[in-house]
Design an enzyme around this catalytic site. Structure first.
Site, PDB file in Angstrom:
ATOM      1  CB  SER A  69      -1.371   3.059   3.944  1.00  0.00           C
ATOM      2  OG  SER A  69      -0.247   3.067   3.095  1.00  0.00           O
ATOM      3  CG  ASP A  70      -5.364   2.666  -1.588  1.00  0.00           C
ATOM      4  OD1 ASP A  70      -4.487   2.256  -2.379  1.00  0.00           O
ATOM      5  OD2 ASP A  70      -6.552   2.778  -1.913  1.00  0.00           O
ATOM      6  CD1 TRP A  71       1.297   1.576  -4.303  1.00  0.00           C
ATOM      7  CD2 TRP A  71      -0.046   0.526  -2.871  1.00  0.00           C
ATOM      8  NE1 TRP A  71       1.779   0.289  -4.112  1.00  0.00           N
ATOM      9  CE2 TRP A  71       0.987  -0.369  -3.247  1.00  0.00           C
ATOM     10  CE3 TRP A  71      -1.004   0.081  -1.941  1.00  0.00           C
ATOM     11  CZ2 TRP A  71       1.079  -1.681  -2.753  1.00  0.00           C
ATOM     12  CZ3 TRP A  71      -0.908  -1.219  -1.451  1.00  0.00           C
ATOM     13  CH2 TRP A  71       0.119  -2.077  -1.866  1.00  0.00           C
TER      14      TRP A  71
END
Ligand SMILES: *[C@@H]1O[C@H](CO)[C@@H](O)[C@H](O)[C@H]1NC(C)=O
Ligand SMILES: *[C@@H]1O[C@H](CO)[C@@H](O)[C@H](O)[C@H]1NC(C)=O
Ligand SMILES: *[C@@H]1O[C@H](CO)[C@@H](O)[C@H](O)[C@H]1NC(C)=O
Ligand SMILES: *[C@@H]1O[C@H](CO)[C@@H](O)[C@H](O)[C@H]1NC(C)=O
Ligand SMILES: *[C@@H]1O[C@H](CO)[C@@H](O)[C@H](O)[C@H]1NC(C)=O
Ligand SMILES: *[C@@H]1O[C@H](CO)[C@@H](O)[C@H](O)[C@H]1NC(C)=O
Ligand SMILES: *[C@@H]1O[C@H](CO)[C@@H](O)[C@H](O)[C@H]1NC(C)=O
Ligand SMILES: *[C@@H]1O[C@H](CO)[C@@H](O)[C@H](O)[C@H]1NC(C)=O
Ligand SMILES: *[C@@H]1O[C@H](CO)[C@@H](O)[C@H](O)[C@H]1NC(C)=O
Length: 785
Positions: A271-273
């Site tokens: 996942s993106d942060w």
């Protein structure tokens, strides 16, 4: 990633900095996915349930905050963990690193070999810093919106060029034994409301939903990801935004159906942060690692980790799915031989990062003492300089302005010429869409920026050049002073006035307009009013507004993009003709913003939790496809760029098509990462002759465009699409034959009802030329018998 480190204080822990540095260990070389998956399966079979959870639950703990996220070690099995670092143009938040040309710059070279060599150099620096994963390359955003804050990180809005760039980048990075993380999947086209937020009254507001039809996804936004998977990308980052209503990281249509089934992607989705917003739905729809995970304990919960363990214990995420996640995470690690002599993490990136966040003397410095950084730059300045020059696009050159001769009186003007007065890092995410006033931009801002260990400014390089032949340089850098138009300090008027102007772009905020900033438009006009040989160089993220392009005294315009730390040397090489300008636009420059097509969505459709909606109604018609469909005249078209010599192309276009081609993919040939093998079969070859008819050596970029039959394809088929290009060096008078090879995918459209690629019946038109509007030869033929 979000750079406000929420909860950072919760994760501090001390690590000893003593270590063995293994800079020279060569990568072991890629092994096949099947061998790696076998090793990963065996590894995972030895893990306890909580260890499996650990393998898929990110955190910051791994040595000394030097990584932007990590998977923790399991020492009893000799697994040292996995270190992830930003970003696509070099190792972020570090000392002793190179600032490479940004994605849009290297795309503007239209040179597969340079794209590959850049990626190798980037991979080498990550490896030497002990980072297992590069969070890059990026092909999302592609650039649907000219004002998008992150367009410069990727390879532009054409899927074919972006696809070629993804392949070369993934291949180059991974050749060094470092994992490439292709991002951001998918339709992550604007920064505004890119992720969820909280309204003043405390209600949650969901991220914007990019609503895109299946055909557009396949033929445009997902296309370059298919190239990345074909090239063996280890991991793919799902985006902040929602896609057709579901978060990208909880969207089984994208993650499972498209990525893991259709493309047979064997690696992991990360996942993106802070883009994970749930546990079982995210895990079950296809997310394999949450990032940054444990760091968010103070700011909000981690959704994997203990919560995932609970979900597995409750049976709402199956242990089989957890095993699949863990195997996916471990497979690329074994495939790239990262279990064998991978360099340790350079701890210096921790204090560098903390210093940037909190300054010197913060209580945290005690835990992260200054240590000297490993200098990992090697000889990379040379390739940076070469790409900086090759990615510079010459848009105008009249009155023989360029290349410059040894003029004895040169002016350097504009606020982009000098060293940034803010220092070595442009990291003001989320704030100032206009950046800082004084100093050059060789890269944009946000997580994709890179801290400068070195930077050669345009001012320095021009001064050095002009002094080398005994000339003098007059300087006026303040745009407001220039705008006044008096030039009181300049005498006599320079023979060549080099005006350096800029436009900023950063993660976290979209650009407020396409204008060059800091009164730049007026600065051009006032300079041109006194100097009939005004040469404008633009450092910017791509599409910019140039209302002064036709000014008679603006004799040359160069779009130099964000060229990286050798920016001054690169532009000087081009201005003085040491290197031919050979860049071509990887996007269209419109006369006005309104001409460009869909703009950023500025407000919600309705005042509701899920009110932010972006409807991709234009389908595939972005950038040149939009200008073609609407018959709009651009200022400078996609594929355009001048040289110091000139080229011609034969009228004759030879087209060779495989006989007896079937309309549908032969699925019996099997599937491998990248999808059905037959989609990548070469089915047509096009040949054309290119000549250098000028008097200097130079690079031509012949381009092949294909018009699909309109009556046998669904509505929304673009007028034409790029399907081939080459960059070729030709001496004066030389001619060569150039061949373009097309795959089945290149001549197919995605049929959303049948969910398959189809080669349509009817006549295709093949067009070759030097830009999307400079087509020299065409040939019409059907592809099916
Ligand atoms: C895992 O266990 C198997 C036996 O089941 C053993 O042969 C293998 O060496 C172990 N692998 C690792 C990485 O410890
Ligand atoms: C995050 O927390 C989970 C659950 O406690 C743990 O298994 C995992 O190892 C942690 N990750 C890191 C990198 O610390
Ligand atoms: C991908 O890039 C590699 C390395 O540059 C190259 O060898 C290969 O031919 C490319 N593959 C495709 C499908 O273009
Ligand atoms: C969207 O999310 C809902 C709720 O979690 C889920 O039931 C549905 O399967 C998801 N759809 C897709 C395409 O991922
Ligand atoms: C210009 O100056 C350079 C030294 O920087 C010299 O090598 C070159 O020969 C000169 N060119 C001309 C045309 O005088
Ligand atoms: C320059 O631009 C600023 C706003 O960006 C404006 O306030 C100022 O008046 C301008 N200066 C001149 C000389 O035009
Ligand atoms: C161009 O330069 C000439 C000579 O300096 C000047 O007379 C003219 O006004 C300039 N034109 C513009 C558009 O600034
Ligand atoms: C949402 O609410 C604001 C403030 O009440 C109002 O100004 C705006 O017009 C509303 N927007 C929509 C789309 O209803
Ligand atoms: C094409 O198909 C026809 C009919 O099936 C067959 O007679 C012919 O030999 C095929 N041609 C080639 C080149 O395979």
């Amino acid at each position: 990633m979000l750079t406000k480190l929420r909860g950072i204080f919760s994760v501090l822990s001390v690590f000893a900095a003593s270590e063995t540095v293994l800079l020279s260990a060569p990568p072991r070389g890629e092994t096949s996915w099947s061998e790696a998956i076998e090793k990963a399966s065996e590894f995972v079979s030895n893990l306890t349930l909580t260890e499996k959870i650990g393998v898929v639950s990110g955190g910051y703990l791994y040595p000394s905050l030097a990584c932007v996220g990590s998977i923790g070690p399991i020492s009893r099995l000799g697994f040292d963990g996995i270190c992830f670092s930003d970003g696509p143009a070099g190792v972020a938040r570090s000392d002793g690193v190179s600032v490479f040309p940004s994605g849009i710059t290297v795309a503007a070279t239209w040179d597969r070999e340079l794209i590959y060599r850049r990626a190798v150099a980037i991979g080498e620096e990550f490896r030497a810093k002990g980072a297992h994963v590069v969070l890059g390359p990026s092909t999302g955003p592609m650039g649907r919106h000219a004002r998008g804050g992150r367009n410069w990180e990727g390879f532009g809005p054409d899927p074919y060029l972006a696809g070629v760039s993804m392949n070369a980048s993934v291949s180059g990075i991974q050749s060094t034994g470092v994992q490439a993380c292709s991002k951001h999947l998918v339709a992550n086209e604007q920064e505004l409301q890119r992720t969820s937020s909280t309204a003043e009254d405390g209600t949650a507001i969901e991220a914007i939903s990019s609503n895109v039809d299946d055909r557009t996804l396949h033929e445009l936004y997902l296309w370059p990801f298919a190239d990345a998977v074909k090239a063996g990308t280890s991991t793919i980052m799902c985006a902040y935004n929602r896609v057709n209503g579901n978060y990208s990281c909880a969207n089984s249509d994208i993650l499972t159906t498209f990525l893991k089934e259709e493309l047979a992607f064997p690696g992991y989705v990360i996942s993106d942060w802070f883009a994970t917003h749930g546990t079982e739905n995210f895990a079950n729809e296809g997310l394999d690692i949450e990032m940054p995970g444990n760091v968010s304990t103070l700011a909000g919960p981690a959704y994997f980790g203990d919560r995932l363990l609970e979900a597995v214990n409750d049976g709402i995420v199956s242990e089989e799915r957890l095993d699949d996640m863990a195997k996916r995470v471990m497979s690329p690690y074994f495939r790239l031989g990262q279990d064998d002599s991978f360099p340790t993490v350079d701890p210096s990136s921790g204090p560098v990062f903390l210093t940037y966040q909190f300054g010197h003397g913060s209580p945290l410095s005690a835990y992260y003492p200054e240590v000297d950084a490993r200098d990992v730059r090697g000889e990379h300045a040379a390739i940076i300089r070469e790409i900086g020059a090759a990615g510079t696009v010459l848009l105008k050159n009249i009155n023989g302005a360029l290349p410059l001769t040894n003029s004895s009186n040169v002016g350097v003007f504009g606020n982009d010429a000098l060293y940034p007065t803010v220092g070595s890092v442009y990291f003001d995410i989320g704030g100032h869409s206009e950046g800082f006033e004084w100093g050059t931009y060789d890269i944009g801002g946000g997580s994709g920026t890179v801290r400068h260990t070195d930077l050669v400014t345009p001012l320095e390089a021009v001064q050095e050049k002009v002094k080398s032949f005994g000339g003098r340089v007059q300087i006026l850098l303040d745009n407001d002073k220039i705008t006044e138009g008096l030039f009181k300090t300049i005498y006599p008027v320079p023979e060549a006035c080099l005006l350096f102007l800029k436009a900023y772009a950063t993660e976290g905020v979209d650009r407020s307009s396409l204008d060059l900033e800091w009164n730049a438009t007026q600065a051009v006009e006032s300079t041109a009013a006194i100097c009939p040989n005004t040469i404008v160089t633009i450092h910017g993220p791509g599409v910019v507004h140039m209302p002064w392009a036709d000014n008679e005294n603006v004799t040359a315009i160069l779009a130099a993009h964000y060229p990286g730390e050798e920016t001054g040397n690169a532009i000087t090489d081009v201005l003085w003709g040491i290197v031919e300008p050979s860049g071509r636009l990887p996007y269209t420059i419109p006369k006005t913003l309104a001409d460009y097509g869909p703009d950023i969505v500025e407000s919600p459709e309705r005042n509701a939790t899920d009110g932010w909606q972006s409807n991709f109604d234009e389908g595939q018609l972005i950038d040149y496809r939009h200008f073609d469909a609407k018959d709009i005249e651009p200022l400078y078209e996609f594929g355009f760029g001048m040289s110091y010599t000139s080229f011609d192309m034969s009228d004759a276009l030879e087209v060779d098509v495989t006989a007896n081609l079937s309309a549908l993919v032969d699925e019996s040939q099997g599937i491998e990462p990248g999808g059905f093998i037959d989609l990548w079969t070469r089915v047509a070859r096009v040949a054309v002759e290119v000549s250098n008819i000028g008097s200097r050596t130079g690079h031509a970029v012949p381009q092949l465009y294909v018009a699909f039959p309109q009556d046998t394809t669904p509505e929304g088929t673009p007028v034409k699409v790029l399907r081939g290009f080459h960059k070729v060096s030709l001496d004066a008078g030389e001619s060569i034959a150039v061949q373009f090879e097309l795959t089945r995918r290149d001549v197919s459209f995605w049929d959303p009802s049948a969910k398959q690629w189809v080669v349509p019946e009817g006549a295709f038109t093949f067009m070759a030329g030097f830009s999307s509007r400079d087509l020299k030869s065409t040939f019409e033929t059907s592809i099916l018998a």
